[in-house]
Scaffold this motif. Sequence first.
Motif, mmCIF file in Angstrom:
data_model
loop_
_atom_site.group_PDB
_atom_site.id
_atom_site.type_symbol
_atom_site.label_atom_id
_atom_site.label_comp_id
_atom_site.label_asym_id
_atom_site.label_seq_id
_atom_site.Cartn_x
_atom_site.Cartn_y
_atom_site.Cartn_z
ATOM 1 N N UNK A 193 0.843 -1.201 0.000
ATOM 2 C CA UNK A 193 0.000 0.000 0.000
ATOM 3 C C UNK A 193 0.875 1.246 0.000
ATOM 4 N N UNK A 194 0.635 2.119 -0.951
ATOM 5 C CA UNK A 194 1.511 3.273 -1.149
ATOM 6 C C UNK A 194 1.310 4.343 -0.090
ATOM 7 N N UNK A 195 0.107 4.438 0.474
ATOM 8 C CA UNK A 195 -0.068 5.416 1.544
ATOM 9 C C UNK A 195 0.608 4.948 2.831
ATOM 10 N N UNK A 196 0.597 3.643 3.095
ATOM 11 C CA UNK A 196 1.313 3.126 4.264
ATOM 12 C C UNK A 196 2.811 3.382 4.113
ATOM 13 N N UNK A 197 3.343 3.154 2.907
ATOM 14 C CA UNK A 197 4.768 3.393 2.677
ATOM 15 C C UNK A 197 5.102 4.877 2.813
ATOM 16 N N UNK A 235 4.539 7.550 -12.712
ATOM 17 C CA UNK A 235 3.928 6.457 -11.942
ATOM 18 C C UNK A 235 2.492 6.799 -11.556
ATOM 19 N N UNK A 236 1.599 5.829 -11.696
ATOM 20 C CA UNK A 236 0.204 5.992 -11.307
ATOM 21 C C UNK A 236 -0.038 5.287 -9.981
ATOM 22 N N UNK A 237 -0.430 6.045 -8.981
ATOM 23 C CA UNK A 237 -0.674 5.499 -7.645
ATOM 24 C C UNK A 237 -2.084 4.904 -7.605
ATOM 25 N N UNK A 238 -2.157 3.615 -7.335
ATOM 26 C CA UNK A 238 -3.440 2.925 -7.381
ATOM 27 C C UNK A 238 -3.743 2.113 -6.129
ATOM 28 N N UNK A 239 -2.704 1.696 -5.397
ATOM 29 C CA UNK A 239 -2.916 0.805 -4.250
ATOM 30 C C UNK A 239 -2.882 1.617 -2.952
ATOM 31 N N UNK A 240 -4.032 1.727 -2.293
ATOM 32 C CA UNK A 240 -4.126 2.503 -1.050
ATOM 33 C C UNK A 240 -4.805 1.661 0.030
ATOM 34 N N UNK A 241 -4.310 1.779 1.249
ATOM 35 C CA UNK A 241 -4.947 1.096 2.367
ATOM 36 C C UNK A 241 -6.223 1.823 2.771
ATOM 37 N N UNK A 242 -6.206 3.132 2.658
ATOM 38 C CA UNK A 242 -7.370 3.969 2.966
ATOM 39 C C UNK A 242 -7.806 4.690 1.705
ATOM 40 N N UNK A 243 -9.098 4.623 1.389
ATOM 41 C CA UNK A 243 -9.598 5.210 0.142
ATOM 42 C C UNK A 243 -9.385 6.715 0.081
ATOM 43 N N UNK A 247 -7.122 10.958 -2.589
ATOM 44 C CA UNK A 247 -7.471 12.369 -2.779
ATOM 45 C C UNK A 247 -6.427 13.306 -2.182
ATOM 46 N N UNK A 248 -5.412 12.736 -1.545
ATOM 47 C CA UNK A 248 -4.347 13.533 -0.943
ATOM 48 C C UNK A 248 -3.265 13.770 -1.988
ATOM 49 N N UNK A 249 -3.060 15.018 -2.370
ATOM 50 C CA UNK A 249 -2.114 15.335 -3.436
ATOM 51 C C UNK A 249 -0.684 14.956 -3.080
ATOM 52 N N UNK A 250 -0.342 15.033 -1.806
ATOM 53 C CA UNK A 250 1.022 14.683 -1.408
ATOM 54 C C UNK A 250 1.268 13.185 -1.513
ATOM 55 N N UNK A 251 0.252 12.384 -1.154
ATOM 56 C CA UNK A 251 0.418 10.931 -1.186
ATOM 57 C C UNK A 251 0.546 10.425 -2.620
ATOM 58 N N UNK A 252 -0.105 11.067 -3.568
ATOM 59 C CA UNK A 252 -0.079 10.606 -4.964
ATOM 60 C C UNK A 252 0.976 11.349 -5.778
ATOM 61 N N UNK A 253 1.941 11.948 -5.111
ATOM 62 C CA UNK A 253 3.023 12.668 -5.790
ATOM 63 C C UNK A 253 4.324 11.876 -5.659
ATOM 64 N N UNK A 254 4.917 11.514 -6.794
ATOM 65 C CA UNK A 254 6.189 10.780 -6.773
ATOM 66 C C UNK A 254 7.295 11.631 -6.139
ATOM 67 N N UNK A 255 7.262 12.930 -6.400
ATOM 68 C CA UNK A 255 8.272 13.819 -5.827
ATOM 69 C C UNK A 255 8.170 13.860 -4.309
ATOM 70 N N UNK A 256 6.941 13.877 -3.783
ATOM 71 C CA UNK A 256 6.756 13.894 -2.339
ATOM 72 C C UNK A 256 7.217 12.584 -1.713
ATOM 73 N N UNK A 257 6.931 11.457 -2.369
ATOM 74 C CA UNK A 257 7.413 10.156 -1.889
ATOM 75 C C UNK A 257 8.934 10.163 -1.779
ATOM 76 N N UNK A 258 9.594 10.605 -2.825
ATOM 77 C CA UNK A 258 11.055 10.573 -2.842
ATOM 78 C C UNK A 258 11.646 11.546 -1.820
ATOM 79 N N UNK A 259 10.987 12.666 -1.621
ATOM 80 C CA UNK A 259 11.492 13.627 -0.637
ATOM 81 C C UNK A 259 11.488 13.027 0.769
#
Length: 549
Positions: A193-197, A235-243, A247-259
């Motif tokens: 799950x990408x939001x958990x990560x 990258x397209x973010x599709x796997x989330x633990x919480x629906x 809708x969270x722009x930071x969670x679906x941003x590759x740049x924010x993940x890497x930061x």
Amino acid sequence: MPAPIATATASKKRKNVKESGVPSSKRRAVADTESADATADIQRLEDQISESRKHYNNIATLISLLTTKGSAKKPNVPAALALCRVFSRLIAGGNLTESSRAAENEKIIVAWLKERLKEYQKALLSIIRESDPSSQITALTLCLCIVNERATHLPGEEGIWLTGLFKNVVEAVVEANNGQAVLAEFIEKAKEFEDVRYYTFIQISEYASTPRSSETIDTLITILSACDSIPTPEHEFESFYTKTSQNNKRVVSAKSHKKHAQDAWLAILRNNLSETQRKHLLRIMVHNIEPWFLRPELLMDFLTDSYNVGGATSLLALSGLFYLIQEKNLDYPQFYPKLYSLLDADLLHSKHRSRFFRLMNTFLASTHLPAALIASFIKRLARLALNAPPPAIVAIAPFIYNLLKEHPTCAFMLHRPIRDADRQALLAARGMDDPYDPREPDPVRSRALDSSLWELETLQSHYHPNVAAIVRILAEQFTKQFYHLEDFLDYTYQGMLQAELGSEDKPFKRIPVVEYQIPRRIFTDRLLEEDGGEDTAPGSLLRGLWEFA
């Protein structure tokens, strides 16, 4: 008339034997019955809570069953499951949401339910820290379920990820006793799950910002290393633990993940690392760490400090440092002098020898490098080969061949004719004065280009026939374009010996020479009388090493 005392004693003993003689099957049946009754009571309490608000006090009863003394090590799992279902229904039904127009008694009930929820969450965290592996995994699943419900149904509940329950869950998993199983379960959730990560990166960067123990750092490195799916800008973010995370722009941003991943790794690198941890981080630097960094120059201090340590640590830092130089255009003027200094006798006996040759093959591949620099590396390798083990020489010879083929200017080191007659006479009388300075730290100034590779001529008489045969390729015409270095890096002394011996029926290719000169006597100064008594052969080396009475 009263009965005798002995009779009473015997009767008492018979009673004890009867009580202790209950068959184990009956005892198990009694235990199963008690467990079934307890589960039924828990289910009854849960059903009553769902039926009416007047039974909310049952929540406190269930929590008391879960938080009794010693419950963290032996938790009441049915009570924990029932409470999770109860609170999930309450959260989804809006019973934990307090409106501004609600009556005072409603606000009191909501506040009371929130306090009970905190007690339940605290009990689950204790189970994660102290219980058995199965209960730890169950408690982790229940905690994440509560996180999901709160983030989904309670407005403005991103704090549940940042400062609330999820933050405490990460700390509990990291600090759990015998927590290998729950750690593996958490890592699976973070990978899936990408939001958990995403929120795990945030929590680790904050948690590791203060000095931690070596065991804790190992656990954090394990979590971050497992998260190796680096998102690309497309990258397209599709796997989330919480629906709601989608809708969270930071969670679906590759740049924010890497930061946030970059911040987490920097917090680890700035902590108190042991030598083993530093080496492990250097091994995974190129593939697992550097791709997460938006600003790879932040790794420069760690890599240069590791490069200056020396030994195996410097060797492992090579690939990461060269990646920054080649891919990110970072400047490190001392790279080649430091690489030159790593070439020593210990390296050729090191288990990292093959890795070093692979890296050095990459570092010296450019044809734009100065010939004086390449000549110094060739000369240093040839000099070290004189005392190197056979598997190392087998790799050095084709490596030098490839360098000479790529840099023809250095070929003069193989055949350097002397046209001055006086110079030739001097060499014949006194031998060669090698201009190469092995103590010069700067490879460009070592004068290796003015020297010759007389060491390779010496190695052509090596005791091992395979080594001698491979070195002789440098004395022949360079008709081969290049040698694949990988074909020579995995040689071992044992493998070379097995190849030479072959099967039992296979004859020796060459009779092995045990001694250069076989002595005719060992312990005596003169030959025995039956041998003629003539001193015609030199004494054995043993005779000069020891004195025999």
